[in-house]
Design a protein around this motif. Sequence first.
Motif, PDB file in Angstrom:
ATOM      1  N   MET A 134      52.792   2.406 -19.076  1.00 14.81           N
ATOM      2  CA  MET A 134      51.740   1.600 -18.206  1.00 14.81           C
ATOM      3  C   MET A 134      52.470   0.635 -17.401  1.00 14.81           C
ATOM      4  SD  MET A 134      49.240  -0.698 -17.712  1.00 14.81           S
ATOM      5  CE  MET A 134      49.573  -1.842 -19.043  1.00 14.81           C
ATOM      6  N   PHE A 135      53.288  -0.136 -18.339  1.00 13.23           N
ATOM      7  CA  PHE A 135      54.108  -1.274 -17.463  1.00 13.23           C
ATOM      8  C   PHE A 135      54.755  -0.682 -16.457  1.00 13.23           C
ATOM      9  CE2 PHE A 135      52.559  -3.266 -21.474  1.00 13.23           C
ATOM     10  CZ  PHE A 135      51.756  -4.084 -20.926  1.00 13.23           C
ATOM     11  N   LYS A 150      57.096  -9.718 -17.692  1.00 12.11           N
ATOM     12  CA  LYS A 150      56.319 -10.356 -18.586  1.00 12.11           C
ATOM     13  C   LYS A 150      54.986 -11.006 -17.992  1.00 12.11           C
ATOM     14  CE  LYS A 150      58.585 -14.945 -17.306  1.00 12.11           C
ATOM     15  NZ  LYS A 150      59.514 -15.756 -17.739  1.00 12.11           N
ATOM     16  N   VAL A 151      54.770 -11.324 -16.593  1.00 10.96           N
ATOM     17  CA  VAL A 151      53.697 -11.708 -15.936  1.00 10.96           C
ATOM     18  C   VAL A 151      52.454 -10.378 -16.071  1.00 10.96           C
ATOM     19  CG1 VAL A 151      52.507 -12.656 -14.056  1.00 10.96           C
ATOM     20  CG2 VAL A 151      54.755 -13.562 -14.607  1.00 10.96           C
ATOM     21  N   VAL A 152      53.098  -9.079 -16.033  1.00  9.17           N
ATOM     22  CA  VAL A 152      52.098  -8.275 -15.945  1.00  9.17           C
ATOM     23  C   VAL A 152      51.670  -7.772 -17.191  1.00  9.17           C
ATOM     24  CG1 VAL A 152      52.081  -5.534 -15.475  1.00  9.17           C
ATOM     25  CG2 VAL A 152      53.522  -6.968 -13.743  1.00  9.17           C
ATOM     26  N   VAL A 153      52.642  -8.148 -18.326  1.00 10.72           N
ATOM     27  CA  VAL A 153      52.081  -7.974 -19.883  1.00 10.72           C
ATOM     28  C   VAL A 153      51.100  -9.108 -19.922  1.00 10.72           C
ATOM     29  CG1 VAL A 153      52.653  -8.017 -21.882  1.00 10.72           C
ATOM     30  CG2 VAL A 153      54.250  -6.716 -20.313  1.00 10.72           C
ATOM     31  N   ARG A 154      51.224 -10.161 -19.488  1.00 12.69           N
ATOM     32  CA  ARG A 154      50.468 -11.436 -19.969  1.00 12.69           C
ATOM     33  C   ARG A 154      49.030 -11.026 -19.268  1.00 12.69           C
ATOM     34  NH1 ARG A 154      51.726 -16.382 -16.706  1.00 12.69           N
ATOM     35  NH2 ARG A 154      50.359 -15.132 -15.308  1.00 12.69           N
ATOM     36  N   ASP A 159      43.340 -10.087 -19.222  1.00 11.02           N
ATOM     37  CA  ASP A 159      42.036  -9.729 -18.439  1.00 11.02           C
ATOM     38  C   ASP A 159      41.440  -8.381 -19.173  1.00 11.02           C
ATOM     39  OD1 ASP A 159      42.897 -11.529 -16.512  1.00 11.02           O
ATOM     40  OD2 ASP A 159      43.879  -9.956 -15.188  1.00 11.02           O
ATOM     41  N   TRP A 160      42.101  -7.528 -19.930  1.00 12.25           N
ATOM     42  CA  TRP A 160      41.666  -6.504 -20.429  1.00 12.25           C
ATOM     43  C   TRP A 160      41.766  -6.026 -21.829  1.00 12.25           C
ATOM     44  CZ3 TRP A 160      38.374  -4.959 -17.319  1.00 12.25           C
ATOM     45  CH2 TRP A 160      38.403  -5.053 -15.866  1.00 12.25           C
ATOM     46  N   GLY A 161      42.686  -6.857 -22.595  1.00 13.16           N
ATOM     47  CA  GLY A 161      42.890  -6.826 -23.824  1.00 13.16           C
ATOM     48  C   GLY A 161      43.743  -5.655 -24.155  1.00 13.16           C
ATOM     49  N   PHE A 162      43.681  -5.132 -25.637  1.00 13.07           N
ATOM     50  CA  PHE A 162      44.849  -4.198 -26.122  1.00 13.07           C
ATOM     51  C   PHE A 162      44.245  -2.888 -25.685  1.00 13.07           C
ATOM     52  CE2 PHE A 162      46.060  -1.269 -29.403  1.00 13.07           C
ATOM     53  CZ  PHE A 162      47.535  -1.348 -29.397  1.00 13.07           C
TER      54      PHE A 162
END
Length: 279
Positions: A119-120, A137-141, A146-149
């Motif tokens: 996904m990342f 790290k920004v994409v992960v954050r 915004d959408w959770g796990f």
Amino acid sequence: MSSHSTQATINELIAGSIGGAAQVLVGQPMDTIKTRAQTASSPMDILAQTMRKEGFFALYKGMLSPLIGIAGVNSLLFAAYGSSKRLISPYPQLSLKEIAAAGAMAGAANTILSSPVEMFKVRMQAQYGAPTDKRLKVVVRDMWRDWGFRQGIMRGFWVTLAREIPAYAGYANFSHISIIGFEFSKRTFAKKYGDDIPVWALLASGSMGGIAYWLACYPLDVVKSRVQLRAEPPQGSPIQYIIRELRAVVVEAGSIPAAGSTFAAFELARGYLFKTTGV
């Protein structure tokens, strides 16, 4: 679990990590082109645009995610595959049908880690060098915030699961694929070379596995990329949105040399570990 089985699992974890690193280093440029082609235009057009606008190293965009996660992903895959084979049969020489079952089990287990890594990686590859491009790290954050796990970090899990099981085993019309294709080809070379299979033969065997893997799973890989790149999570049940996406995509091409390097590196590492540990 016996000490012999434990050492065998450890060897497979180490060899799987080495094979995974080889896969990322060899296959990342083609994977970047593949991902962008799945959601934009033709592969050659993507290659030309990427080289012209962003330079050669843009082909390695998104590599950090799989490089960080590949040790866990491939270690889990090969360890699950080895454990599944031992669970299915106490004998080392399994039939191709038994290898299919072990491959399916390994593919299902592999989805747990491969889904977020993919996904990342896909979201990083979809950035075209604009000033607004985000670091990993920004994409992960942002996805977590915004959408959770489930809808963020694990988005695309069910599509990845649907891709991995047939790709690593054999369902319907795909009877000899991925691990089976690799094993079939490797056994053919083993009849001629015995235990000393040359590196080129391992690479060829891995490439055969890669060809079969992508023939089986590429349509679902396109769906996975599209689902993971959407601004919002897919609507409806997994079956509904998979069918909906399949109707909207055109299959382009696959990635073969990376699979060759993965399996070859894994076999070479495992051979060295066998000589060192005796397992």
